[in-house]
Design a protein around this motif. Sequence first.
Motif, PDB file in Angstrom:
ATOM      1  N   TYR A   2     -20.276  13.884  25.605  1.00 21.08           N
ATOM      2  CA  TYR A   2     -19.345  14.650  24.793  1.00 21.08           C
ATOM      3  C   TYR A   2     -20.068  15.794  24.069  1.00 21.08           C
ATOM      4  O   TYR A   2     -19.592  16.936  24.063  1.00 21.08           O
ATOM      5  N   CYS A   3     -21.212  15.486  23.483  1.00 17.36           N
ATOM      6  CA  CYS A   3     -21.981  16.512  22.763  1.00 17.36           C
ATOM      7  C   CYS A   3     -22.469  17.599  23.726  1.00 17.36           C
ATOM      8  O   CYS A   3     -22.440  18.790  23.400  1.00 17.36           O
TER       9      CYS A   3
ATOM     10  N   GLN B  81     -19.634  19.861  24.508  1.00 13.93           N
ATOM     11  CA  GLN B  81     -19.349  20.726  23.369  1.00 13.93           C
ATOM     12  C   GLN B  81     -20.352  21.877  23.297  1.00 13.93           C
ATOM     13  O   GLN B  81     -19.975  23.017  22.998  1.00 13.93           O
TER      14      GLN B  81
END
Length: 94
Positions: A14-15, A18
């Motif tokens: 997820y990071c 992003q």
Amino acid sequence: MGRLNILLLALVIYCAMQVVDFQHEARTLFVTLGSEQEAERQLDVAFTRLQLQQVTLAKGERVDEVARRELKMIPPQPGSIVFMPFNTSGGARE
């Protein structure tokens, strides 16, 4: 321990996504900034040209030429000029 690893892996993915999204947005904004700066430069050039044109059109010789040619104006006859006294006191003369 397996659930924690899966949770951390999901968090890392997820990071990472992003980061990629933010980098793409930053690059897009940078390209937009460049095009807006170019537009600003073009507006500055156009404004400078307009200022030069305004100075050229406002010259006395140009105004005189347009008045004579387009408006068919002529200078007044010497005998038809009347000079009025200029009163700087603001009140009536005694």
